[in-house]
Design a protein around this motif. Structure first.
Motif, PDB file in Angstrom:
ATOM      1  N   CYS A  20      33.517  42.170  48.035  1.00 27.56           N
ATOM      2  CA  CYS A  20      33.609  41.397  49.265  1.00 27.56           C
ATOM      3  C   CYS A  20      33.872  39.933  48.912  1.00 27.56           C
ATOM      4  N   THR A  23      30.462  37.842  49.986  1.00 27.89           N
ATOM      5  CA  THR A  23      29.182  38.084  49.321  1.00 27.89           C
ATOM      6  C   THR A  23      29.320  38.433  47.849  1.00 27.89           C
ATOM      7  N   ALA A  41      27.803  41.867  54.198  1.00 29.73           N
ATOM      8  CA  ALA A  41      28.442  40.904  55.108  1.00 29.73           C
ATOM      9  C   ALA A  41      28.609  41.475  56.514  1.00 29.73           C
TER      10      ALA A  41
END
Length: 64
Positions: A20, A23, A41
């Motif tokens: 991600c 994150t 997230a």
């Protein structure tokens, strides 16, 4: 007349490398919806023609 859009499968090696962008956490692939899911997230990133679109502005918010 246009042909129906077929989803191109995402490369498994690529899936192993992707995280991600917000994150830096792991992603899971939802093949049915053609999305990469970041649970941390709470976002779902679209995969279009086998290419993950890793932009938070393109992601769909996940609601539980």
């Amino acid at each position: 007349m246009t042909e129906p859009r077929r989803e191109t499968p995402i490369d498994r090696k690529l899936l192993e490398l992707l995280v991600c962008p917000l994150t830096k956490g792991p992603l899971t692939y939802d093949q049915e919806k053609s999305e990469l899911i970041s649970r941390k997230a709470r976002l779902a990133y679209p995969v279009r023609d086998g290419i993950p679109i890793m932009l938070p502005s393109e992601a769909r918010a996940i609601e539980d």
